[in-house]
Design a protein around this motif. Structure first.
Motif, PDB file in Angstrom:
ATOM      1  N   ILE A  31      66.218   6.926 101.632  1.00  0.00           N
ATOM      2  CA  ILE A  31      65.673   5.758 102.320  1.00  0.00           C
ATOM      3  C   ILE A  31      64.162   5.684 102.147  1.00  0.00           C
ATOM      4  N   LEU A  32      63.490   6.842 102.248  1.00  0.00           N
ATOM      5  CA  LEU A  32      62.037   6.832 102.097  1.00  0.00           C
ATOM      6  C   LEU A  32      61.646   6.426 100.676  1.00  0.00           C
ATOM      7  N   VAL A  81      63.429   4.499  98.689  1.00  0.00           N
ATOM      8  CA  VAL A  81      63.699   3.066  98.584  1.00  0.00           C
ATOM      9  C   VAL A  81      62.545   2.272  99.173  1.00  0.00           C
ATOM     10  N   LEU A  82      62.079   2.723 100.328  1.00  0.00           N
ATOM     11  CA  LEU A  82      60.986   2.047 101.018  1.00  0.00           C
ATOM     12  C   LEU A  82      59.745   1.985 100.136  1.00  0.00           C
TER      13      LEU A  82
END
Lengths: 304, 308
Positions: B148-149, B151-152
């Motif tokens: 997720i990080l 992707v962010l």
């Protein structure tokens, strides 16, 4: 069997004349800076998790549709009283993080306790009885080790539905084979010891030997396994809730907040970042403390 | 050696049988699974028709025997949602999963072997502790948080990398890193420990005493001996870790593999698909474990010749 309550005292630092406070101070002095950091983080997280209802500025499920997707303090459009901003339904991210942390830790503790009783019990039976019972239980342990637990969790949640009760059950089963293996190994070793033979010669029953003579001697490795199990369960619970098959909305756990928040990442990244940092803090603290505890308790593993 | 092979294979067959039986009864414990896929409006006759269509009207033991028989004729039933054989649905997912897995394991080996060796050689200097801190961080960092990080940062903020699918080589970067994070951490630790064990052996001193260059001593005499242990760990631990990791990573990046299929069929309660996919992955892991176990026994003369 009725006199089997177990107020076991153990631990090398437990010298006579020292209270729990002195004990804590000794542990603190012995720790290096990273372990101290982990201890501090763990203490803070535990306190804010336990007192979440007092600390949280809002109800975790209270929505306010006017103040949706407001950023945390220090950004434009920040709304007073919502320190870490609000999510897509105008719920307070900080409050949801606090309650989510509480639920995550509560689930992990319950799960680890169930695993300890289940796996430890099977290991005890396996080690004491031996023979066919031992073969069957150890066969199950081998099978469990071979199958990735994520598959079992997916299957159980799909079949029984993703309720909180089922989650507790799934998390409880997770790691039972580790407890069983450790307890069985220790029991088999202890059964060779003269003091067990002496107890048996004195006419002690199997249950009395198990609870009064064997159990107190295997507490240390179990404590270590318990800590490691908790960190693994936190990971599993977060992962399952993240994927949307664990704890269901509107109830928040840290994992489900990241999972739902990822749909809003381009415009409102704080919904994801806040719980993600919480998860990192939890796993960091528990892993460090678990490793440290293992080094302290188990001399054989010290050089791993 | 043969006794070891026979024992390993017996254990494998027993484990497989246990898995098949557990999976079968687990998916049947929820009652008539037809109810999950039909709406409220379906009449009682249609419900019975569907129940018969999917073979759910027979007694549970008949169903169980039929299920066991399906391993002989390859007929594992139809998907509730897609009305296609589940074996087809799973089969077309195998290659994408394998691609991601291979690239993840490739990256893992590329990073963790040199780092593990370096951590063992320089264990008393800052290099060693830096590597082990790095490995620990990878261990404590959940793979979905890492994903997720990334992707962010790389998909949404910098717009460098594509988010979903597996169309181009660019699509491989984030899933591969996210998948191998935990694997790298684990294998770096194991490599370091295996190398530490080897470095203290007498033959290492002999090799140095012969005047061999340090490079040859470490790589030819040290690493070659440690590699057996490392490879067996790769097979035993990594198969399980990678299977669990793929489920999460494929789901995040909508990677068209078995892991993504597992999650979606669990959420949609498409039991025939879920059942077959779980079986396929579990069987793969168990078989890989057995193969590694036997290969390890063969590579280790103490077991191969000792007859243990």
């Amino acid at each position: 069997m009725s006199d089997t309550a177990l107020p076991v005292r153990h631990g090398a630092a437990n010298k006579p004349g020292h209270g729990a406070l002195a004990n804590l101070r000794g542990i603190w002095r012995e720790a290096n800076w990273i372990q101290r950091l982990a201890l501090l983080i763990a203490a803070i997280l535990l306190i804010i998790a336990i007192f979440a209802p007092l600390v949280a500025p809002h109800e975790p499920t209270a929505q306010s549709l006017i103040f949706r997707l407001r950023p945390p303090i220090g950004f434009d459009r920040f709304r007073d009283g919502y320190l870490l901003g609000t999510d897509e339904l105008g719920r307070d991210v900080l409050a949801r993080c606090l309650y989510g942390l509480q639920l995550t830790l509560a689930l992990a503790t319950m799960g680890a306790c169930i695993g300890l009783v289940l796996g430890g019990g099977l290991g005890l039976v396996s080690g004491i009885l031996g023979g066919l019972v031992d073969d069957v239980i150890m066969g199950a342990v081998d099978a469990q080790i071979a199958i990735p637990f994520t598959l079992i969790a997916l299957l159980m949640l799909a079949v029984f539905g993703s309720s909180l009760e089922v989650m507790v059950l799934v998390l409880g089963v997770y790691g039972w084979e580790q407890y069983a293996r450790i307890v069985r190994g220790e029991v088999r070793k202890l059964m060779q010891m003269p003091f067990i033979e002496a107890a048996r010669a004195a006419g002690a029953s199997g249950g009395r030997i198990a609870f009064r003579h064997i159990l107190p001697n295997i507490v240390s490795p179990l404590v270590v396994q318990f800590t490691l199990n908790i960190s693994n369960i936190v990971l599993l619970e977060s992962t399952l809730s993240f994927l949307g098959i664990g704890v269901q909305p509107p109830t928040a756990t840290l994992g489900s907040m990241v999972g739902i928040g990822r749909d809003y990442m381009p415009t409102a990244p704080w919904i994801v970042i806040a719980p993600a940092i919480m998860i990192l803090l939890v796993t960091f603290a528990v892993q460090i403390l678990g490793d440290w505890l293992r080094d302290r308790v188990d001399v054989r593993l010290r050089n791993r | 050696m043969w006794r070891h092979v026979v024992r390993t294979l017996t254990k494998m067959v027993v484990t497989l049988f246990v898995i098949v039986t557990l999976v079968f009864f687990a998916t049947r414990m929820s009652g008539n699974s037809i109810d999950y896929i039909i709406g409220e409006s379906v009449t009682q006759e249609d419900r019975e028709l569907l129940t018969r269509y999917y073979g759910l009207d027979a007694s549970i033991w008949t169903q169980y025997l039929k299920f066991l028989g399906s391993f002989l004729d390859g007929q594992f039933g139809l998907s509730f949602l897609e009305r296609r054989p589940v074996s087809d649905i799973v089969a077309e997912r195998v290659w994408p999963s394998l691609q991601l897995l291979l690239s993840g394991i490739g990256l893992t080996l590329l990073v963790s072997i040199p780092f593990g060796i370096a951590a063992a050689i320089y264990r008393k200097s800052w290099i060693g502790s830096a590597i082990m801190t790095f490995a620990f961080a990878g261990y404590a960092l959940p793979n979905f948080v890492l994903a997720i990080l990334m992707v962010l940062v790389f998909a949404f903020t910098l717009n460098w990398l594509p988010l979903v699918g597996n169309g181009t080589p660019w699509h491989f970067i984030m899933p591969t890193i996210a998948l191998s994070g935990a694997l790298i951490a684990a294998l770096t630790r194991f490599t370091r420990n295996a190398m530490l064990d080897v470095l203290s052996q007498d033959y290492m001193r002999t090799a140095r005493a012969k005047g061999l260059p340090e490079r040859t001593v470490i790589l030819k005499h040290g690493f070659r001996n440690a590699s057996i242990t490392i490879l067996s760990v790769l097979g035993l631990q990594v198969a399980g870790l990678a299977a669990a990791g793929s489920v999460v990573i494929e789901s995040i990046f909508s990677w068209p593999g078995i892991g993504d299929l597992l999650v979606s069929s669990a959420i949609q309660r498409d039991y025939p698909v879920l059942q077959f996919a779980v079986l396929a992955v579990a069987l793969a892991v168990v078989v890989i474990n057995a193969v590694v176990d036997i290969a390890y026994a063969y590579a280790d003369p103490r077991i191969r010749l000792g007859g243990a």
